[in-house]
Write a protein that holds these residues in place. Structure first.
Motif, PDB file in Angstrom:
ATOM      1  N   ALA A  96      68.567  22.524  46.751  1.00 47.39           N
ATOM      2  CA  ALA A  96      69.857  23.222  47.023  1.00 47.39           C
ATOM      3  C   ALA A  96      69.971  23.690  48.771  1.00 47.39           C
ATOM      4  CB  ALA A  96      69.987  24.499  46.429  1.00 47.39           C
ATOM      5  N   HIS A  97      68.684  24.084  49.117  1.00 47.67           N
ATOM      6  CA  HIS A  97      68.532  24.290  50.492  1.00 47.67           C
ATOM      7  C   HIS A  97      68.526  23.128  51.362  1.00 47.67           C
ATOM      8  CE1 HIS A  97      67.800  28.613  50.940  1.00 47.67           C
ATOM      9  NE2 HIS A  97      67.233  28.521  49.635  1.00 47.67           N
ATOM     10  N   PHE A  98      67.851  22.055  50.805  1.00 49.79           N
ATOM     11  CA  PHE A  98      67.827  20.717  51.630  1.00 49.79           C
ATOM     12  C   PHE A  98      69.267  20.177  51.836  1.00 49.79           C
ATOM     13  CE2 PHE A  98      66.912  15.753  52.002  1.00 49.79           C
ATOM     14  CZ  PHE A  98      66.142  16.231  53.237  1.00 49.79           C
ATOM     15  N   VAL A  99      70.128  20.396  51.003  1.00 46.73           N
ATOM     16  CA  VAL A  99      71.619  19.999  51.176  1.00 46.73           C
ATOM     17  C   VAL A  99      72.492  20.915  52.135  1.00 46.73           C
ATOM     18  CG1 VAL A  99      73.599  19.444  49.876  1.00 46.73           C
ATOM     19  CG2 VAL A  99      71.563  18.598  49.010  1.00 46.73           C
ATOM     20  N   ILE A 139      56.832  24.523  49.988  1.00 50.20           N
ATOM     21  CA  ILE A 139      57.363  23.419  50.788  1.00 50.20           C
ATOM     22  C   ILE A 139      56.032  22.848  51.679  1.00 50.20           C
ATOM     23  CG2 ILE A 139      58.953  22.245  52.427  1.00 50.20           C
ATOM     24  CD1 ILE A 139      61.114  24.280  51.490  1.00 50.20           C
ATOM     25  N   ASP A 140      55.663  21.650  51.157  1.00 49.90           N
ATOM     26  CA  ASP A 140      54.625  21.011  52.011  1.00 49.90           C
ATOM     27  C   ASP A 140      55.556  19.755  52.775  1.00 49.90           C
ATOM     28  OD1 ASP A 140      52.295  20.274  52.641  1.00 49.90           O
ATOM     29  OD2 ASP A 140      52.088  18.587  51.695  1.00 49.90           O
ATOM     30  N   ALA A 170      62.969  20.568  57.482  1.00 50.97           N
ATOM     31  CA  ALA A 170      63.704  21.373  58.415  1.00 50.97           C
ATOM     32  C   ALA A 170      64.383  20.198  59.305  1.00 50.97           C
ATOM     33  CB  ALA A 170      62.816  22.175  59.356  1.00 50.97           C
ATOM     34  N   ARG A 171      63.983  19.125  59.488  1.00 50.23           N
ATOM     35  CA  ARG A 171      64.620  18.078  60.174  1.00 50.23           C
ATOM     36  C   ARG A 171      65.658  17.064  59.278  1.00 50.23           C
ATOM     37  NH1 ARG A 171      62.635  17.144  65.295  1.00 50.23           N
ATOM     38  NH2 ARG A 171      64.478  15.574  65.425  1.00 50.23           N
ATOM     39  N   GLY A 172      65.624  17.406  58.136  1.00 48.41           N
ATOM     40  CA  GLY A 172      66.444  16.849  57.121  1.00 48.41           C
ATOM     41  C   GLY A 172      65.968  15.365  56.605  1.00 48.41           C
ATOM     42  N   LEU A 173      64.525  15.348  56.630  1.00 49.12           N
ATOM     43  CA  LEU A 173      63.744  14.210  56.023  1.00 49.12           C
ATOM     44  C   LEU A 173      63.417  14.431  54.899  1.00 49.12           C
ATOM     45  CD1 LEU A 173      61.560  13.205  59.291  1.00 49.12           C
ATOM     46  CD2 LEU A 173      63.594  12.003  58.528  1.00 49.12           C
ATOM     47  N   SER A 174      63.646  13.238  53.891  1.00 51.89           N
ATOM     48  CA  SER A 174      63.254  13.578  52.498  1.00 51.89           C
ATOM     49  C   SER A 174      61.808  13.602  52.102  1.00 51.89           C
ATOM     50  CB  SER A 174      63.900  12.532  51.654  1.00 51.89           C
ATOM     51  OG  SER A 174      65.373  12.369  51.863  1.00 51.89           O
ATOM     52  N   TYR A 175      60.868  13.621  52.881  1.00 49.00           N
ATOM     53  CA  TYR A 175      59.353  13.370  52.765  1.00 49.00           C
ATOM     54  C   TYR A 175      58.744  14.692  52.711  1.00 49.00           C
ATOM     55  CZ  TYR A 175      60.808   8.671  53.925  1.00 49.00           C
ATOM     56  OH  TYR A 175      61.270   7.531  53.899  1.00 49.00           O
ATOM     57  N   SER A 230      55.756  17.805  43.394  1.00 51.95           N
ATOM     58  CA  SER A 230      57.212  17.248  43.160  1.00 51.95           C
ATOM     59  C   SER A 230      57.813  17.085  44.332  1.00 51.95           C
ATOM     60  CB  SER A 230      57.755  18.216  42.295  1.00 51.95           C
ATOM     61  OG  SER A 230      59.036  17.968  41.625  1.00 51.95           O
ATOM     62  N   ALA A 231      58.494  15.971  44.653  1.00 49.35           N
ATOM     63  CA  ALA A 231      59.172  15.501  45.761  1.00 49.35           C
ATOM     64  C   ALA A 231      60.727  15.193  45.141  1.00 49.35           C
ATOM     65  CB  ALA A 231      58.672  14.465  46.460  1.00 49.35           C
ATOM     66  N   PRO A 232      61.676  16.308  45.177  1.00 54.37           N
ATOM     67  CA  PRO A 232      62.788  16.299  44.456  1.00 54.37           C
ATOM     68  C   PRO A 232      63.889  15.078  45.196  1.00 54.37           C
ATOM     69  CG  PRO A 232      62.564  18.321  45.662  1.00 54.37           C
ATOM     70  CD  PRO A 232      61.448  17.667  45.419  1.00 54.37           C
ATOM     71  N   SER A 233      63.665  15.269  46.569  1.00 55.38           N
ATOM     72  CA  SER A 233      64.588  14.232  47.503  1.00 55.38           C
ATOM     73  C   SER A 233      64.283  12.930  47.143  1.00 55.38           C
ATOM     74  CB  SER A 233      64.653  14.618  48.937  1.00 55.38           C
ATOM     75  OG  SER A 233      65.410  15.845  48.979  1.00 55.38           O
ATOM     76  N   LEU A 234      62.979  12.566  46.744  1.00 56.75           N
ATOM     77  CA  LEU A 234      62.674  11.387  46.545  1.00 56.75           C
ATOM     78  C   LEU A 234      62.584  10.872  45.079  1.00 56.75           C
ATOM     79  CD1 LEU A 234      59.251  11.109  48.671  1.00 56.75           C
ATOM     80  CD2 LEU A 234      61.665  10.254  49.364  1.00 56.75           C
ATOM     81  N   ARG A 235      62.885  11.856  44.298  1.00 59.03           N
ATOM     82  CA  ARG A 235      62.993  11.879  42.901  1.00 59.03           C
ATOM     83  C   ARG A 235      61.569  11.289  42.343  1.00 59.03           C
ATOM     84  NH1 ARG A 235      69.182   9.481  41.597  1.00 59.03           N
ATOM     85  NH2 ARG A 235      70.298  11.045  42.902  1.00 59.03           N
TER      86      ARG A 235
END
Length: 265
Positions: free
Chosen positions: A25-28, A87-88, A94-99, A118-123
């Motif tokens: 949610a924060h990433f978006v 958050i690792d 912070a730069r909007g990268l999914s990694y 767990s890496a949600p943006s990478l699913r």
């Protein structure tokens, strides 16, 4: 074979689900970023995630200790201690990268026995428990069978830290021996070793919350996870992660013992 940590692993996976909802949610939407005294970053998502996960642990495992990156300190207690990195790779986040991802581990007397990354943006999600095997997205994983450095795929990062540690020259010598290199560190490279997609991952720095979850996942996948001196201890601040077959060779190169390394080839 009974999995003595099945309930703890279930809780760790539940915590990962909670973390994913918060961080995604924060990433978006974006998250407030603060620079800490050591120049590393912390975001509002880090703080919110750590508070939420720690609250669940306190409720469900009231007798267990907690160590976490932002709010709970890095002192790993004897007995059972949950170690959390909310958050690792915060810089990526912070730069909007999914990694990026959340790392959750349970330690017993200092040794990781449960780990989830767990890496949600990478699913993607990886997990393991002592004696229960390692898994990625529901499938059993295993390290590679590459036994020669000349055929190895190696990942590393933070050249400036290797340099400060006086290990840049040995690292360069080692890198020159392998087939292919990838410029990344942290849990994603370590999980690539656990899955057999990489053979070696090297990190010259890391706290217990950066390393503990990956350690048990790599071990259960058949690999070896030590510091640069070969000690199996996630609190030592460095990580040499291999498929096991290459471990002594890699340690020899990093120690500057090229003669021994060459004999091992």
């Amino acid at each position: 074979m009974a999995n003595w940590y099945e309930q703890d692993l279930s809780l760790a996976l539940e915590l990962a689900e909670l973390a994913d909802r918060i961080t995604a949610a924060h990433f978006v939407a974006g998250s407030v970023v603060t620079v800490k005294p050591d120049r590393s970053l912390v975001t509002q998502a880090d703080l919110e995630t750590e508070r939420a996960l720690a609250a669940v642990v306190a409720e469900r495992r009231p007798h267990d200790a907690i160590a976490a990156e932002e709010l709970h300190g890095d002192q790993v207690s004897e007995g059972r201690c949950w170690v959390i990195d909310p958050i690792d790779h915060t810089n990526n986040f912070a730069r909007g990268l999914s990694y990026y991802g959340t790392l959750i581990a349970l330690l017993e007397d200092g040794q990781p026995v449960v780990g989830v990354a767990s890496a949600p943006s990478l699913r993607r999600r990886w997990w393991a428990s002592r004696g229960g095997g390692a898994f990625a997205d529901g499938h059993r994983i295993r390290v590679s069978a590459v036994g020669e450095l000349s055929e190895a795929h190696l990942s590393f990062a933070e050249l400036e830290v290797w340099n400060r540690r006086g290990l840049l020259s040995p690292l360069v010598e080692l890198v020159s021996e392998v087939r292919w290199t990838f410029g990344s560190g942290g849990f994603l490279a370590q999980m690539a070793v656990a899955e057999g997609k990489m053979d070696v991952a090297l990190d010259p720095t890391g706290h217990v919350w950066d390393l503990a979850a990956s350690q048990v996942i790599v071990q259960e996948a058949g690999g070896i996870f030590t510091d640069v001196h070969g000690r199996v201890d996630a609190t030592r601040g460095t990580a040499v992660v291999t498929n096991g077959l290459l471990h002594e060779k890699v340690l020899s190169w990093l120690a500057g013992d090229q003669d021994k390394a060459v004999r091992a080839l």
